[in-house]
Design a protein around this motif. Structure first.
Motif, PDB file in Angstrom:
ATOM      1  N   PRO A  66       0.852  -1.192   0.000  1.00 48.58           N
ATOM      2  CA  PRO A  66       0.000   0.000   0.000  1.00 48.58           C
ATOM      3  C   PRO A  66       0.889   1.244   0.000  1.00 48.58           C
ATOM      4  CG  PRO A  66       0.041  -0.975   2.180  1.00 48.58           C
ATOM      5  CD  PRO A  66       0.774  -1.910   1.268  1.00 48.58           C
ATOM      6  N   PRO A  67       0.331   2.419  -0.244  1.00 53.25           N
ATOM      7  CA  PRO A  67       1.123   3.650  -0.170  1.00 53.25           C
ATOM      8  C   PRO A  67       1.739   3.789   1.224  1.00 53.25           C
ATOM      9  CG  PRO A  67      -1.024   4.080  -1.152  1.00 53.25           C
ATOM     10  CD  PRO A  67      -1.057   2.685  -0.625  1.00 53.25           C
ATOM     11  N   LEU A  68       3.014   4.146   1.258  1.00 55.03           N
ATOM     12  CA  LEU A  68       3.757   4.266   2.517  1.00 55.03           C
ATOM     13  C   LEU A  68       4.422   5.629   2.613  1.00 55.03           C
ATOM     14  CD1 LEU A  68       5.482   0.776   2.363  1.00 55.03           C
ATOM     15  CD2 LEU A  68       3.502   1.387   3.751  1.00 55.03           C
ATOM     16  N   ARG A  69       4.848   5.983   3.811  1.00 53.00           N
ATOM     17  CA  ARG A  69       5.592   7.230   4.017  1.00 53.00           C
ATOM     18  C   ARG A  69       7.052   7.030   3.657  1.00 53.00           C
ATOM     19  NH1 ARG A  69       3.142  10.028   9.366  1.00 53.00           N
ATOM     20  NH2 ARG A  69       0.974   9.628   8.853  1.00 53.00           N
ATOM     21  N   ALA A  70       7.726   8.110   3.406  1.00 49.13           N
ATOM     22  CA  ALA A  70       9.139   8.054   3.028  1.00 49.13           C
ATOM     23  C   ALA A  70       9.985   7.397   4.108  1.00 49.13           C
ATOM     24  CB  ALA A  70       9.656   9.455   2.734  1.00 49.13           C
ATOM     25  N   THR A  71       9.574   7.485   5.353  1.00 44.94           N
ATOM     26  CA  THR A  71      10.370   6.943   6.454  1.00 44.94           C
ATOM     27  C   THR A  71      10.206   5.440   6.620  1.00 44.94           C
ATOM     28  OG1 THR A  71       8.575   7.488   7.983  1.00 44.94           O
ATOM     29  CG2 THR A  71      10.358   9.097   7.754  1.00 44.94           C
ATOM     30  N   ASN A  72       9.249   4.829   5.932  1.00 41.14           N
ATOM     31  CA  ASN A  72       9.067   3.384   6.020  1.00 41.14           C
ATOM     32  C   ASN A  72      10.046   2.710   5.077  1.00 41.14           C
ATOM     33  OD1 ASN A  72       8.193   0.694   5.698  1.00 41.14           O
ATOM     34  ND2 ASN A  72       6.166   1.251   6.419  1.00 41.14           N
TER      35      ASN A  72
ATOM     36  N   VAL B 208      -0.691   8.170  -4.732  1.00 42.77           N
ATOM     37  CA  VAL B 208      -0.685   9.490  -5.354  1.00 42.77           C
ATOM     38  C   VAL B 208       0.745  10.017  -5.378  1.00 42.77           C
ATOM     39  CG1 VAL B 208      -3.062  10.016  -4.698  1.00 42.77           C
ATOM     40  CG2 VAL B 208      -1.207  10.638  -3.161  1.00 42.77           C
ATOM     41  N   VAL B 209       0.944  11.096  -6.115  1.00 43.11           N
ATOM     42  CA  VAL B 209       2.270  11.712  -6.211  1.00 43.11           C
ATOM     43  C   VAL B 209       2.801  11.993  -4.803  1.00 43.11           C
ATOM     44  CG1 VAL B 209       3.541  13.739  -7.014  1.00 43.11           C
ATOM     45  CG2 VAL B 209       1.806  12.685  -8.480  1.00 43.11           C
ATOM     46  N   GLY B 210       4.019  11.553  -4.559  1.00 43.58           N
ATOM     47  CA  GLY B 210       4.651  11.735  -3.258  1.00 43.58           C
ATOM     48  C   GLY B 210       4.600  10.502  -2.371  1.00 43.58           C
ATOM     49  N   ASP B 211       3.690   9.560  -2.675  1.00 46.73           N
ATOM     50  CA  ASP B 211       3.650   8.299  -1.924  1.00 46.73           C
ATOM     51  C   ASP B 211       4.836   7.429  -2.320  1.00 46.73           C
ATOM     52  OD1 ASP B 211       1.267   8.781  -0.561  1.00 46.73           O
ATOM     53  OD2 ASP B 211       0.028   7.703  -2.018  1.00 46.73           O
TER      54      ASP B 211
ATOM     55  N   ILE C 153      12.261  -3.300  -4.307  1.00 45.62           N
ATOM     56  CA  ILE C 153      12.617  -1.954  -4.742  1.00 45.62           C
ATOM     57  C   ILE C 153      11.609  -0.972  -4.158  1.00 45.62           C
ATOM     58  CG2 ILE C 153      12.902  -0.435  -6.725  1.00 45.62           C
ATOM     59  CD1 ILE C 153      13.349  -2.986  -8.410  1.00 45.62           C
ATOM     60  N   LYS C 154      12.103   0.116  -3.590  1.00 49.84           N
ATOM     61  CA  LYS C 154      11.234   1.182  -3.079  1.00 49.84           C
ATOM     62  C   LYS C 154      11.179   2.282  -4.130  1.00 49.84           C
ATOM     63  CE  LYS C 154      10.769   4.325   0.870  1.00 49.84           C
ATOM     64  NZ  LYS C 154      11.420   4.761   2.121  1.00 49.84           N
TER      65      LYS C 154
END
Length: 84
Positions: free
Chosen positions: A11-17, A52-55, A77-78
């Motif tokens: 699923p969409p994740l934050r940059a810190t994950n 979305v953009v940024g996820d 791959i992230k």
């Protein structure tokens, strides 16, 4: 060689994950790298919305040779979503 490709997405994740844990869900299987692997319907059913953009999303895939049954190690791959 004829390669079979299986891949999954998170699923969409934050940059810190930086570790997807058990969030990866098998999304598609194909016998050709030229297949259109559109997974929008599956993705929405699994995770409720498209990223979305940024996820950030992890992509995990592995290849299997149909002739020798050799299998590659899973590759993780992230990626950052940059365009809709």
């Amino acid at each position: 060689a004829s390669w079979y490709l299986a891949y999954g997405l998170t699923p969409p994740l934050r940059a810190t994950n930086n570790t997807p844990g058990s969030l990866v869900r098998l999304t598609a299987r194909t016998l050709s790298e030229n297949d259109d692997l559109t997974a929008n319907v599956f993705y929405i059913n699994q995770f409720g919305r498209l990223p979305v953009v940024g996820d950030y999303v992890f992509v995990k895939y592995r290849l299997a040779d149909q002739n020798s049954y050799a299998v590659t190690a899973p590759t993780l791959i992230k990626v950052e979503i940059e365009a809709a």
